[in-house]
Design an enzyme around this catalytic site. Structure first.
Site, short mmCIF file in Angstrom:
data_model
loop_
_atom_site.label_atom_id
_atom_site.label_comp_id
_atom_site.label_asym_id
_atom_site.label_seq_id
_atom_site.Cartn_x
_atom_site.Cartn_y
_atom_site.Cartn_z
CE LYS A 164 -24.60 31.40 -6.08
NZ LYS A 164 -25.77 31.98 -6.60
CB SER A 211 -11.00 15.01 -3.89
OG SER A 211 -10.20 15.68 -2.96
CG ASP A 263 -10.15 16.87 -11.41
OD1 ASP A 263 -10.33 18.01 -10.95
OD2 ASP A 263 -10.12 15.83 -10.72
CE LYS A 303 -24.30 30.83 2.17
NZ LYS A 303 -25.42 31.73 1.83
NE ARG A 345 9.05 -6.79 -6.04
CZ ARG A 345 8.44 -6.74 -7.22
NH1 ARG A 345 8.48 -7.78 -8.02
NH2 ARG A 345 7.79 -5.66 -7.61
CD GLU A 380 -4.55 -7.49 4.72
OE1 GLU A 380 -4.43 -8.65 5.19
OE2 GLU A 380 -3.60 -6.88 4.21
CE LYS A 437 -15.74 9.88 -7.56
NZ LYS A 437 -14.89 11.00 -7.22
CG HIS A 440 -1.96 -9.15 2.02
ND1 HIS A 440 -1.57 -8.00 2.67
CD2 HIS A 440 -0.91 -9.53 1.27
CE1 HIS A 440 -0.34 -7.69 2.31
NE2 HIS A 440 0.09 -8.59 1.45
CG ASP A 475 -13.22 3.75 -3.62
OD1 ASP A 475 -13.22 3.84 -2.38
OD2 ASP A 475 -13.38 4.74 -4.36
CB CYS A 505 2.48 -9.65 4.01
SG CYS A 505 3.20 -10.02 2.41
CG LEU A 506 7.61 -6.45 6.31
CD1 LEU A 506 8.72 -6.94 5.39
CD2 LEU A 506 7.63 -4.93 6.36
N1 GLN Z 1 8.15 -6.72 1.33
C1 GLN Z 1 7.75 -8.06 1.57
C2 GLN Z 1 7.82 -8.91 0.30
O1 GLN Z 1 7.80 -8.40 -0.77
C3 GLN Z 1 6.35 -8.13 2.16
C4 GLN Z 1 5.29 -7.61 1.26
C5 GLN Z 1 4.01 -7.28 1.98
O2 GLN Z 1 3.99 -7.09 3.19
N2 GLN Z 1 2.93 -7.14 1.24
O3 GLN Z 1 7.85 -10.11 0.39
#
Ligand code: GLN
Length: 547
Positions: free
Chosen positions: A192, A15, A150, A190, A465, A512, A19, A510, A73, A384-385
């Site tokens: 094999k 693994s 697998d 190798k 949340r 990113e 891929k 987010h 991915d 986020c957090l």
């Molecule tokens: N735990 C926090 C929430 O649910 C932040 C979530 C996170 O960082 N993706 O609001």
């Protein structure tokens, strides 16, 4: 083009051979020749999606615009191709079974016994072809998670066998990714394990058309011939995938090896133009020739596993290249940040990013890190957090609301500055129930974020949340914590900033997830810029003052 062509990528021997990167690199080359390509990942685990998985299990959970919680991915696919993926791009065994069982309950199988073959395999085949039938793609690349042999992958392999038979050899092709180990004692590569792995695939009725061989050393001509003969593939279909210094080198390496040409020839598609990788190569040149260097602290609690923050690390690579800066990211475990350790861990950095996360562990360390960045005027980026921690820190240490907290951590806090979202209160199921996917956000013009985006209305992806509690907005604003991005429909606070700070930005979403090679994220670009400025001016001034 009349019908969509399908490429399947299976893995053997071991693994973690990459891929996803091979699939993304091939897709990049095909896209660079003008083909419309998408990539799909089939995951053999029983979770309906990876949303309920701890990052230590499979790394980061990637989120798409349509709110699917997916395998990381898909992040690579988007970063390489610069086209969005969706729910259809990631299918798990859990989802397949869920859908078949729901059909059974609705009586759709007309009294038949529901079985792995044909019902589960049919469902898999349908899911594979959904993307092809959308008419949006010339080529669909489907990556089968796991390793051939697998137990879990068997229904997928059988579905691929059937589809290949149904579609025919010029419409479907199998790439098998294997490992050619190097035995240093013998000084030899190798073959094999690869032979055995190809044989295992054969036992399931699938002949590999192309072999991509991960290796630490060059494959000689003789070895390629041997692999071709024993694995029953054409010699030009033995592709070497040598260890690269960056994953972004892999498309060029695959181009040199002719992976795209082999695929196009078998699928009877034109291969006359050369792929246009001009923009890609400009990025690579910048990435490899930085003019500056900064060190950013990534404060989180899953730092032992690099994959937990995959998209953040990649976003730094994109933004670094854009700024021609080498961004060193050092992981800082939030659980071990306290008054005694903080200076040693953070003072030498040029910026800190407080990471997303869930639950109580490591929270106080994150808050301490935010406080340090705020007070020392160190560039700060909270995601986020991380943004929620910045709100708590400001409430506690500037507003004087001792014990201010998020109700996620302390349900009975006297100052719930981060509160559970109203629509979350009645939710009991954990899977797929957060506020997910793309939502709009309106920016305040006089702000760091507007400066970065140069747009008033943006759309970013979410996974949370809890939210900024608007009851504290007036006090926080008055005390200097500006809200510079708000959801125009709901009033949910998406962004906070400190105006009197070189760069202090927290975002509920987010960023990113949307950073790609072709489109580095504006906030990461701006944060890296701020870190460079800090390194060049503030830090050097501090050093010269002997601080
Ligand atoms: N735990 C926090 C929430 O649910 C932040 C979530 C996170 O960082 N993706 O609001």
């Amino acid at each position: 083009m009349a019908n969509t062509k399908y490429v399947f990528v299976t893995g053997g021997v071991s693994s973690s051979l990459g891929k996803g990167i091979i699939a993304a690199s091939l897709a990049k080359l095909l896209q660079a020749r003008g083909y419309r390509v998408t990539i799909q990942k089939l995951d053999p685990y029983i979770n309906v999606d990876p949303g309920t998985l701890n990052p230590y299990e499979h790394g980061e959970c990637y989120v798409t615009d349509d709110g699917a919680e997916t395998d990381l991915d898909l992040g690579h696919y988007e970063r390489f191709l610069n086209t969005p993926t969706s729910q259809a791009n990631n299918v798990t065994t859990g989802r397949i079974y869920q859908s078949v069982i729901e059909k059974e309950r609705r009586g759709e199988f007309l009294g038949k016994t529901v079985q792995v073959v044909p019902h589960i395999t049919n469902e898999i085949k349908e899911r594979i072809q959904i993307l092809g039938k959308s008419g949006k793609y010339d080529i669909v690349i489907t990556e089968i998670g796991g390793t051939v042999g697998d137990i879990e992958s068997l229904p997928y392999i059988e579905a691929v066998r059937q589809l290949k038979w149904e579609l025919g050899d010029t419409n479907a092709l199998v790439i098998h990714l294997t490992l050619i180990p190097y035995l240093s004692a013998a000084g030899e590569l190798k073959t094999k394990p690869t032979q055995h792995s190809v044989k295992t695939l054969m036992e399931s009725g699938i002949k590999a058309d192309v072999l991509v061989c991960r290796t630490e050393h060059e494959l000689s001509d003789d070895l390629r011939r041997k692999l071709a003969l024993f694995c029953n593939v054409k010699k030009e279909a033995v592709i070497q995938s040598i260890d690269a210094s960056t994953i972004y080198d892999v498309p060029n390496l695959m181009l040199e090896e002719g992976l795209d040409t082999v695929v196009l020839n078998q699928l009877v598609l034109r291969d006359d133009d050369t792929p246009n990788l001009e923009k890609w190569n400009i990025f690579l040149t910048k990435h490899k020739n930085p003019k500056h260097e900064v060190t950013i602290g990534l404060v989180g609690k899953y730092v032992e596993l690099q994959d937990s923050y995959k998209s953040i690390l990649e976003a730094f690579i994109h933004a670094g290249a854009e700024n021609e800066v080498k961004v060193n990211v050092v992981s800082i475990h939030s659980e071990y940040i306290d008054d005694d350790t903080i200076t040693k861990k953070i003072a030498h950095l040029d910026g800190i990013l407080v990471a997303p996360g869930f639950g109580e562990r490591g929270i106080e360390g994150k808050i301490k890190a935010v406080q340090f960045a705020r007070e020392q005027k160190l560039p700060f980026f909270g995601i986020c957090l991380g943004m929620q921690m910045a709100v708590i820190e400001y409430s506690r240490n500037v507003l004087g609301l001792t014990n201010a907290c998020s109700v996620e951590v302390n349900e009975t806090t006297p100052h719930p500055v981060i509160n559970l979202m109203e629509e979350q209160k009645s939710i009991t199921d954990m899977g797929g129930t957060m506020r997910l996917g793309a939502w709009d956000c309106e920016l305040t013009q006089d702000s760091k974020v507007f400066e970065a985006y140069q747009e008033k209305l943006i759309s970013e992806r979410h996974r949370h949340r809890y939210e900024y509690n608007n009851e504290y907005k007036e006090q926080l604003e008055k005390a200097g914590l500006k809200t510079t991005g708000i959801n125009p429909k709901t009033g949910l606070v998406e962004i906070i900033e400190i105006a009197d700070h070189p760069w202090f930005v927290g975002v509920q979403y987010h960023p990113e997830y949307k950073s790609t090679v072709a489109n580095p994220h504006p906030l990461f670009i701006a944060f890296v810029k701020a870190a460079v400025a800090y390194a060049e001016h503030t830090k050097s001034a501090k050093v010269s003052q002997g601080l």
